[in-house]
Design an enzyme around this catalytic site. Structure first.
Site, PDB file in Angstrom:
ATOM      1  N   LEU A 196      -5.227   0.990   2.562  1.00 25.85           N
ATOM      2  CA  LEU A 196      -4.690   0.529   1.279  1.00 25.85           C
ATOM      3  C   LEU A 196      -3.318  -0.088   1.517  1.00 25.85           C
ATOM      4  O   LEU A 196      -2.486   0.501   2.201  1.00 25.85           O
ATOM      5  CB  LEU A 196      -4.538   1.697   0.293  1.00 25.85           C
ATOM      6  N   HIS A 197      -3.081  -1.272   0.964  1.00 25.80           N
ATOM      7  CA  HIS A 197      -1.748  -1.857   1.074  1.00 25.80           C
ATOM      8  C   HIS A 197      -1.392  -2.776  -0.082  1.00 25.80           C
ATOM      9  O   HIS A 197      -0.231  -3.142  -0.244  1.00 25.80           O
ATOM     10  CB  HIS A 197      -1.608  -2.631   2.388  1.00 25.80           C
TER      11      HIS A 197
END
Length: 350
Positions: A196-197
């Site tokens: 996740l980013h």
């Protein structure tokens, strides 16, 4: 991952060409974390850059401006016939703007991708680049159709395949089991991989906390390995008592990360490139976004677009754990030869 096979293909071309292609490799420094940059050069056998602009981090405007100023100086010192840009990051757009202002032609690798989400910085970068570029190398036929809507003429669009898959295919025999895998006695196909980013998923601490706890519960006791992107790390520091079945690691080198992708029960992500890699490897992929610029990974591949609809995510986990995932195939020309096709075109144009 996108440029490594291009350099290898140019070198092969030059070994037998009467008129070799001369090139300089420019590292803007937009990605400067050792595990997100240095290790990739080593793993993918990319030569040392001829220059590193070392722009570092900053707001989109600050970073883009720094790239433009420094790249203009580079091109004034080292004039060129063509600037080759890849993907959809700030460097892609900035380099395109500089080149076109200097009347230098631009070729865009991975052109024509569209999420139609103007809140994504990458979508803005893609649009600006594709309006200005002279030559377009696409990963799918649909991407070419998107370019035609921007008035790109068919003689400038080349459907060549996916250089990300070139890198993946070339390195499948070199993958390295990461220490986190061995330290925790994790078995193949017995864990989930999470990345996740994107700001929509990680900038709201409460949402990130809820997401992690929800995914941990759905894993049904199985481990979730989460290599943490630098922009996400600072958010996690504010979350106490996170689920024990989530193992957090630093960003991993390419050969170790792809090992985790290849051997995962499934991948949960908001990345674009991972949707492609999982499709090629036929690994179930759950994409926590409301849209994707890679629809072929859904229509053809192993990907599902879920947003953060808890009902859909829960059902997807249940299907994975029961071995009931959809059948998938690999898109046309994702065959490891995209770079060869690109260099063949470049040799004709230069």
């Amino acid at each position: 991952m996108k440029i490594a096979p291009i350099i290898a293909a140019i070198n092969r071309h030059n070994n037998k060409a009467v008129n070799p292609i001369q090139f300089r490799l420019v590292h803007t420094g937009q990605h400067y974390n050792a595990n997100l940059s240095d290790s990739f050069f080593k793993d993918l056998d990319i030569p040392e850059p001829d220059v590193n602009l070392e722009v570092g981090s900053g707001t989109h405007a600050v970073q883009t401006a720094a790239i433009m100023v420094k790249l203009e100086q580079e091109l004034l010192k080292n004039p060129t016939d063509l600037v080759l840009v890849v993907g959809d990051v700030n460097s892609t757009m900035a380099a395109t703007l500089v080149a076109k202002k200097m009347n230098v032609k631009v070729a865009h690798i991975e052109a024509g991708l569209r999420s139609y989400d103007m809140t994504m910085p990458e979508e803005i970068n893609r649009l600006v680049t594709d309006v200005l570029a002279d030559y377009f190398f696409t990963t799918t036929v649909e991407a070419g159709e998107n370019l035609k809507k921007l008035s790109a003429t068919i003689d400038r669009i080349y459907f060549v395949g996916n250089t990300m898959i070139d890198s993946l295919q070339a390195n499948l025999g070199r993958l390295i089991s990461p220490q986190v895998f061995m330290k925790n006695d994790i078995k193949d196909k017995d864990y989930f991989l999470l990345t996740l980013h994107r700001p929509s998923n990680v900038d709201d601490i409460d949402k990130l906390d809820d997401m992690l706890r929800f995914l941990a519960d759905l894993a049904n006791g199985k481990t979730i390995i989460f290599p943490v992107h630098p922009r996400t790390q600072s958010k996690l520091e504010g979350l106490p008592d996170l689920p024990k079945n989530i193992i957090f690691t630093d960003p991993l080198p390419y050969l170790e990360f792809i090992y985790l992708v290849k051997n995962a029960l499934a991948v949960v992500t908001d990345s674009g490139g991972i949707q492609e890699e999982t499709t090629y490897l036929k690994i179930p992929c759950l994409t926590l976004r409301e849209n994707t610029e890679r629809p072929e990974t859904i229509s053809i591949g192993s990907n599902l677009l879920l947003g953060f609809d808890k009902g859909k995510i829960k059902k997807a986990f249940e299907n994975i754990l029961s071995g009931n995932w959809k059948k998938s195939s690999i898109p046309d020309l994702w065959d490891g030869k995209a770079a060869e096709r690109i260099v063949k075109v470049l040799a004709q144009k230069l």
